[in-house]
Design an enzyme around this catalytic site. Structure first.
Site, short mmCIF file in Angstrom:
data_model
loop_
_atom_site.label_atom_id
_atom_site.label_comp_id
_atom_site.label_asym_id
_atom_site.label_seq_id
_atom_site.Cartn_x
_atom_site.Cartn_y
_atom_site.Cartn_z
CG ASP A 67 -0.41 -0.21 2.52
OD1 ASP A 67 0.83 -0.33 2.63
OD2 ASP A 67 -1.18 -0.24 3.49
CG ASP A 450 2.17 0.75 11.40
OD1 ASP A 450 1.38 1.50 12.01
OD2 ASP A 450 2.16 0.66 10.16
#
Length: 727
Positions: A67, A450
């Site tokens: 992505d 993340d």
């Protein structure tokens, strides 16, 4: 529409390190150009792999899309290699891959749709040499490679009956087609819908394009709220017929045809992944009967959510695998497997479990759960059976790629699921440090989005779980350059705002007594780890210092709001700061700062030089300045017209000054990665225009204190890029 086309020379990569060998451009002055080998610090994914596609003709050829990290290729016997590093800062939006297609007739041909966000430019790319070079066709619509529904697909498909034709379904501008291998594209105005379902404000549009292998018929899925989501053409797209509405309120996220002409469909009540589906179904459509049959797995295993990817075995038309999407179980998402067309199913796991995880090549994926106890993954939006090996089922997750090694044994023995992403790197990195080695200290510390970050014992191997920080969104990192097993990082988490290690990242402890309720901010650690300064992200910006890892704290005196700090890398008593356009120094371990009277740019970032007491460099957009006497005097460096970051690495020999690395522009050779071995008098650009690595944000670069010529820099989606002088 006017076609904009260019030929782009892409990178040539080695099997082991994914590195391209390039010759540096000569910069100002007399620095000799050097050939560089580009690779990555090995992590093993770290981001969302939204789709994979095997080529049905060439064994071992498979592509993966991400992505925010570009497109990757793997061929038989190799690791994943990046194919989109030719995209630079001005083209960063293309690196979010909306869809891709591998040619089933000529395997050398491959295509992708690039566009991270719909409000920016997008392009349709074509290659006839496995992705080594590309042409680009600019389109009048956007793509959403990092938006809702990014796991759907594939939106792009090569016509297996006429491979000059490639089809692409957009999110808000209908169906498009090329008839000349991607040189020119046009809208298929006969296609009746554009898709009317929106999620999180984003158009989902066309979900996938596919062909019936038993005929020339083609099918297109579109996100329509009335359930009329599938359209068929029997005349090459000249006219279209809607199949009867099916599973209203759900959307067919993926479709896969069997060799005997049946279409299998994975449905969810939204298009994921940010919003987790709450319901789903699996159907098979028989074109001969023009009928849908519900074959949803029901194993009484507590399944929740919807279904994401679906794949049919090329060697057995009744063998199908489908993934759940949005099942936040303790195990992760499940895979269901049938060998009789959906009459009966087996699951990877039920209440007793029927699989085993092999994360031995990337142990951090255990995520603190224990050896071999990793989750199967989450956000599993795509799943693929290898057309040449029925035991291999590959699927992408929010963190990596896994593949099974014995899927046909499901139900009779545990299915082995192994890490399968070596070479694919997709982290958004914030900072790295490569201190001089001592007592088996890590080669590198890193922080990132993340995952928090890692202490890398070996930058060529994926980290283990012990050295995985996994605790909060980090904002800064520092370590003791004289005692490199001691390090600290700051994060935005309230209970773990400051976390430190004294054993090289093998264990981490959080500071229990904060002097301020704020979080995040900056940290700077004394050269021997005896103290560190914390400037929290607060309105007051008040800095603090501790000498006992947070048991007690003291106000730092002498610094104003928005100071930028660094520690001397040799003398534990010396700290430095830039604040309000002035340079400051502390000579008592960070407790008190005083101005040296030297003016610096207000936005200047101070960087201390390892191994050289009192040596500090500052960079600020269009200028570099440095001091060798702890800020009493400065010299200006004006040989770069633009400079966004600087860092230091080991010199050529023990008598040499550290090498300086910079992200910037010398005014002649363009923006890139530069190196200087003469204190900035001259520079060599060491990357070329085929190695621009997408979005280089945040701007941070550093050399390696132990390896001459090695440089690391941050990317937003391509991990930690590592460059070495080619041998």
């Amino acid at each position: 529409m006017k076609q904009q086309r260019r030929r782009i020379a892409a990178l040539l990569l080695s099997v082991c390190l994914l590195g391209g060998t390039v010759t540096g451009c000569a910069g100002t002055g007399k620095s000799a150009a050097s050939k560089y080998q580009w690779s990555n610090v090995a992590i093993g994914g770290g981001g969302y792999v939204t789709g994979m596609e095997y080529n049905p003709k060439e064994e071992g050829l498979v592509y993966a899309r991400t992505d925010i990290g570009g497109l990757y290729r793997r061929q038989k016997g190799t690791n994943w290699v990046p194919l989109t590093d030719f995209l630079g800062a001005e083209e960063w939006n293309y690196i979010g891959i909306e869809s891709m297609a591998t040619d089933p007739v000529e395997p050398n041909r491959v295509y992708f749709a690039g566009g991270t966000y719909m409000n920016d430019s997008a392009g349709l790319f074509a290659s006839d040499d496995y992705g080594e070079t590309w042409t680009r066709f600019d389109v009048p619509f956007g793509c959403g490679g990092n938006q809702s529904g990014r796991g759907c697909g594939e939106r792009m498909c090569v016509n297996p009956n006429n491979n000059k034709e490639v089809w692409f379904g957009s999110r808000d501008s209908g169906l498009w087609k090329t008839s000349d291998y991607g040189k020119n594209w046009e809208e298929v105005t006969a296609f009746p819908v554009k898709g009317n379902y929106k999620q999180e404000g984003n158009s989902i549009g066309i979900l996938w394009v596919t062909f019936d292998p038993t005929s020339t018929d083609m099918y297109v899925g579109a996100a329509m709220t009335d359930g009329t989501c599938i359209y068929k053409s029997t005349d090459g797209g000249e006219s279209w017929t809607a199949l009867s509405a099916n599973a209203k309120g759900m959307y067919p996220l993926h479709a896969a045809f069997s060799a005997n002409g049946k279409m299998y469909l994975a449905y969810s009540d939204n298009c994921g992944p940010n919003l987790s589906p709450s319901a789903g179904a699996v159907y098979v459509y028989d074109p001969k009967a023009d009928a849908f049959t519900d074959i949803t797995p029901d194993l009484n295993d507590g399944r929740q959510g919807g279904f994401g990817g679906i794949s049919v075995d090329a060697q057995n038309p009744d063998t199908v695998v489908v993934s759940t999407l949005g099942w936040w179980s303790d195990n992760g998402d499940n895979l269901y497997y049938t060998t009789d067309g959906g009459e009966s199913w087996s699951g990877l796991f039920d209440k007793n479990g029927g699989y085993q995880m092999d994360t031995s090549k990337a142990e951090w994926l255990d995520w603190g759960r224990g050896d071999g106890q990793a989750k199967t993954g989450w956000w599993v939006a795509d799943v693929n059976i290898n057309p040449f090996n029925s035991d291999e089922v590959m699927y992408g997750t929010g963190a990596t790629i896994y593949s099974t090694t014995n899927m046909t044994k499901i139900g009779t023995e545990p299915v082995n699921i192994a890490f399968d992403a070596y070479g694919l790197e997709e982290t958004a990195v914030f900072k790295m440090l490569a201190p001089p080695s001592k007592d088996d200290s890590p080669q590198l510390y890193s922080i990132m989005g993340d995952l928090t970050g890692f202490a890398h014992e070996d930058v060529t191997q994926c980290p283990d779980d012990a050295h995985f920080m996994k605790n909060g969104k980090p904002t800064d990192l520092d370590c003791a350059f004289l005692e490199p097993n001691i390090a600290v990082y700051a994060s935005e988490e309230k209970t773990t705002t400051l976390t430190y290690t004294k054993d090289g990242g093998n264990t981490w402890e959080s500071v229990q007594h904060k002097p301020d309720p704020a979080t995040g901010g900056q940290v700077a650690m004394a050269a021997d780890g005896s103290s560190f300064v914390w400037i929290p992200n607060s309105v007051s910006g008040k800095p603090y210092v501790t000498y006992d890892f947070g048991e007690t704290w003291y106000y730092v005196e002498g610094l104003g709001f928005n100071a930028k700090i660094t520690a001397d890398r040799v003398n534990p008593k010396l700290f430095y700061a830039s604040c309000d356009g002035m340079f400051y120094v502390s000579k008592d371990g960070g407790l008190n700062f005083e101005s040296t009277g030297q003016m610096v740019a207000e936005s200047a970032e101070p960087v201390s030089v390892f191994g050289q007491e009192g040596h500090v460099w500052l960079s600020s957009s269009t200028m570099i300045m440095y001091t060798e006497d702890a800020g009493e005097s400065f010299e200006n460096v004006k040989t770069l017209s633009t400079v966004d970051s600087i860092g230091f690495g080991k010199g050529k020999d023990d008598k040499s000054d550290p090498v300086i690395y910079a992200e910037g522009d010398d005014g002649t050779n363009g923006y890139g990665i530069y190196r200087s071995e003469d204190k900035g008098k001259s520079w060599t650009r060491i990357n070329d225009d085929q190695h621009k690595f997408g979005n280089l944000n945040p701007k941070y670069i550093t050399g390696d204190s132990n390896v001459y010529g090695r440089v690391y820099f941050c990317t937003d989606g391509r991990g930690i890029v590592m460059g070495d002088i080619a041998k």
